[in-house]
Design a protein around this motif. Structure first.
Motif, PDB file in Angstrom:
ATOM      1  N   LEU A  87      62.222 -19.505  56.838  1.00  8.55           N
ATOM      2  CA  LEU A  87      61.464 -19.696  55.765  1.00  8.55           C
ATOM      3  C   LEU A  87      61.352 -18.605  54.873  1.00  8.55           C
ATOM      4  N   ILE A  88      60.545 -17.621  55.518  1.00  5.03           N
ATOM      5  CA  ILE A  88      60.228 -16.422  54.719  1.00  5.03           C
ATOM      6  C   ILE A  88      61.623 -15.714  54.379  1.00  5.03           C
ATOM      7  N   SER A  89      62.767 -15.559  54.943  1.00  2.14           N
ATOM      8  CA  SER A  89      63.993 -15.160  54.763  1.00  2.14           C
ATOM      9  C   SER A  89      64.628 -15.581  53.327  1.00  2.14           C
ATOM     10  N   LEU A  90      64.337 -16.979  53.351  1.00  2.00           N
ATOM     11  CA  LEU A  90      64.971 -17.846  52.587  1.00  2.00           C
ATOM     12  C   LEU A  90      64.299 -17.644  50.906  1.00  2.00           C
ATOM     13  N   ILE A  91      62.833 -17.478  51.216  1.00  2.00           N
ATOM     14  CA  ILE A  91      62.106 -17.220  49.980  1.00  2.00           C
ATOM     15  C   ILE A  91      62.493 -15.760  49.282  1.00  2.00           C
ATOM     16  N   ALA A  92      62.515 -14.778  50.310  1.00  2.00           N
ATOM     17  CA  ALA A  92      62.864 -13.413  49.816  1.00  2.00           C
ATOM     18  C   ALA A  92      64.365 -13.291  49.350  1.00  2.00           C
ATOM     19  N   ALA A  93      65.199 -14.215  49.774  1.00  2.00           N
ATOM     20  CA  ALA A  93      66.727 -14.158  49.311  1.00  2.00           C
ATOM     21  C   ALA A  93      66.663 -14.930  47.883  1.00  2.00           C
ATOM     22  N   ALA A  94      65.735 -15.808  47.721  1.00  2.00           N
ATOM     23  CA  ALA A  94      66.183 -16.435  46.248  1.00  2.00           C
ATOM     24  C   ALA A  94      65.071 -15.944  45.055  1.00  2.00           C
ATOM     25  N   GLN A  95      64.042 -15.026  45.606  1.00  2.00           N
ATOM     26  CA  GLN A  95      63.174 -14.667  44.664  1.00  2.00           C
ATOM     27  C   GLN A  95      63.744 -13.854  43.229  1.00  2.00           C
ATOM     28  N   ASP A  96      64.526 -13.143  43.717  1.00  2.00           N
ATOM     29  CA  ASP A  96      64.894 -12.297  42.600  1.00  2.00           C
ATOM     30  C   ASP A  96      65.618 -13.164  41.355  1.00  2.00           C
ATOM     31  N   ASP A  97      66.567 -14.185  41.646  1.00  2.00           N
ATOM     32  CA  ASP A  97      67.030 -15.256  40.623  1.00  2.00           C
ATOM     33  C   ASP A  97      65.956 -15.783  39.967  1.00  2.00           C
ATOM     34  N   ALA A  98      64.750 -16.308  40.718  1.00  2.00           N
ATOM     35  CA  ALA A  98      63.704 -16.752  40.063  1.00  2.00           C
ATOM     36  C   ALA A  98      62.923 -15.943  38.893  1.00  2.00           C
ATOM     37  N   VAL A  99      62.721 -14.832  39.335  1.00  2.00           N
ATOM     38  CA  VAL A  99      62.247 -13.587  38.579  1.00  2.00           C
ATOM     39  C   VAL A  99      63.114 -13.371  37.101  1.00  2.00           C
ATOM     40  N   ASP A 100      64.612 -13.356  37.462  1.00  2.00           N
ATOM     41  CA  ASP A 100      65.392 -13.253  36.294  1.00  2.00           C
ATOM     42  C   ASP A 100      65.340 -13.991  35.480  1.00  2.00           C
ATOM     43  N   SER A 101      65.461 -15.369  35.813  1.00  2.00           N
ATOM     44  CA  SER A 101      65.234 -16.695  34.861  1.00  2.00           C
ATOM     45  C   SER A 101      64.091 -16.569  34.345  1.00  2.00           C
ATOM     46  N   VAL A 102      62.862 -16.457  34.691  1.00  2.00           N
ATOM     47  CA  VAL A 102      61.486 -16.530  33.945  1.00  2.00           C
ATOM     48  C   VAL A 102      61.650 -15.389  33.026  1.00  2.00           C
ATOM     49  N   MET A 103      61.992 -14.456  33.275  1.00  2.00           N
ATOM     50  CA  MET A 103      62.070 -13.059  32.229  1.00  2.00           C
ATOM     51  C   MET A 103      62.345 -13.242  30.858  1.00  2.00           C
TER      52      MET A 103
END
Length: 247
Positions: A57-73
């Motif tokens: 689960l921790i690995s999945l969150i880390a892998a998808a985090q940057d896409d979520a950051v890029d989206s909201v910026m």
């Protein structure tokens, strides 16, 4: 030009897609002139039956985090707020600081996040010995204890609820949460801390705090408190315990 609704602060809020507690709890604490803009970290609702599952689960969150950051910026926020808990405690204090520094550099924004917020909140009370409640498997609890102890706190008791999926964390009842808080309390404990942002704990923490006459920190309250205070917003907000009412 200033945002007409978020004229004091626009928060970009990162939340795992399985999480149903952060958004309503943050919105319930939101003062006038502050707006929350949620970006979902896309993860599946995997089984969490053991340490290997939780590490995945921790690995999945880390892998998808940057896409979520890029989206909201693209909404041009003023501040990044992590509505995530376990990742911010993972691998101890140095790793937590590294995560925060990475996100600050990536976005150019100040960052509020759970591990940092809990430490700042505990220091506000002068608390050094704590009891902790989590929804995690044992490996998650181990990382939480490591972080707090590396920060100089003593974790006298910890209770992991071992929830069997990310979504089921939000299904834990207030009665079970209160029982867990009482179970990690003792005369030698200065404060109680709940981690795991999908546990709906903000309002309950305030009620239990009055019953026990000692600080009870819900992580979502601590995160939002850090986000507000670090932005110079000093509004006192009732209903979620003394952290937002006093500090």
């Amino acid at each position: 030009m200033t945002d007409s609704l978020g004229w004091r602060r626009k928060y970009a809020v990162l939340i795992p897609s399985t999480n149903t507690s952060v958004q309503p709890e943050f919105d319930s604490m939101r003062p006038a002139g502050v707006t929350n803009h949620v970006s979902r970290i896309k993860i599946p609702n995997i089984p969490l039956n053991n340490n290997d599952d939780f590490n995945r689960l921790i690995s999945l969150i880390a892998a998808a985090q940057d896409d979520a950051v890029d989206s909201v910026m693209s909404c041009e926020p003023d501040h990044l707020v992590l509505g995530i808990s376990a990742e911010t405690f993972w691998d101890g204090l140095a790793a937590s600081r590294k995560l925060k520094a990475y996100l600050e550099e990536k976005t150019g924004l100040p960052v509020a996040m759970g591990s940092d917020a809990c430490s700042l909140a505990l220091d506000s009370y002068g608390a050094r010995t704590i009891g902790v409640v989590t929804p995690y498997q044992p490996v998650g609890d181990e990382n939480v204890v490591r972080f707090f102890e590396e920060c100089g706190y003593r974790v006298k008791r910890i209770k992991g609820l071992r929830c069997d999926s990310p979504v089921s964390i939000a299904h834990v009842s207030e009665a079970r949460l209160e029982e867990a808080l009482l179970g990690v309390n003792s005369d030698g404990v200065d404060a109680l801390v709940q981690v795991g942002t999908n546990l709906a704990m903000a309002a309950l923490a305030g009620r239990v705090e009055k019953k026990l006459d000692k600080p009870v920190l819900a992580i979502n309250t601590a995160i939002y408190w850090q986000a507000l205070r670090s932005a110079g917003i000093q509004d006192k907000i009732s209903g979620f315990g003394s952290l937002l009412e006093r500090f």
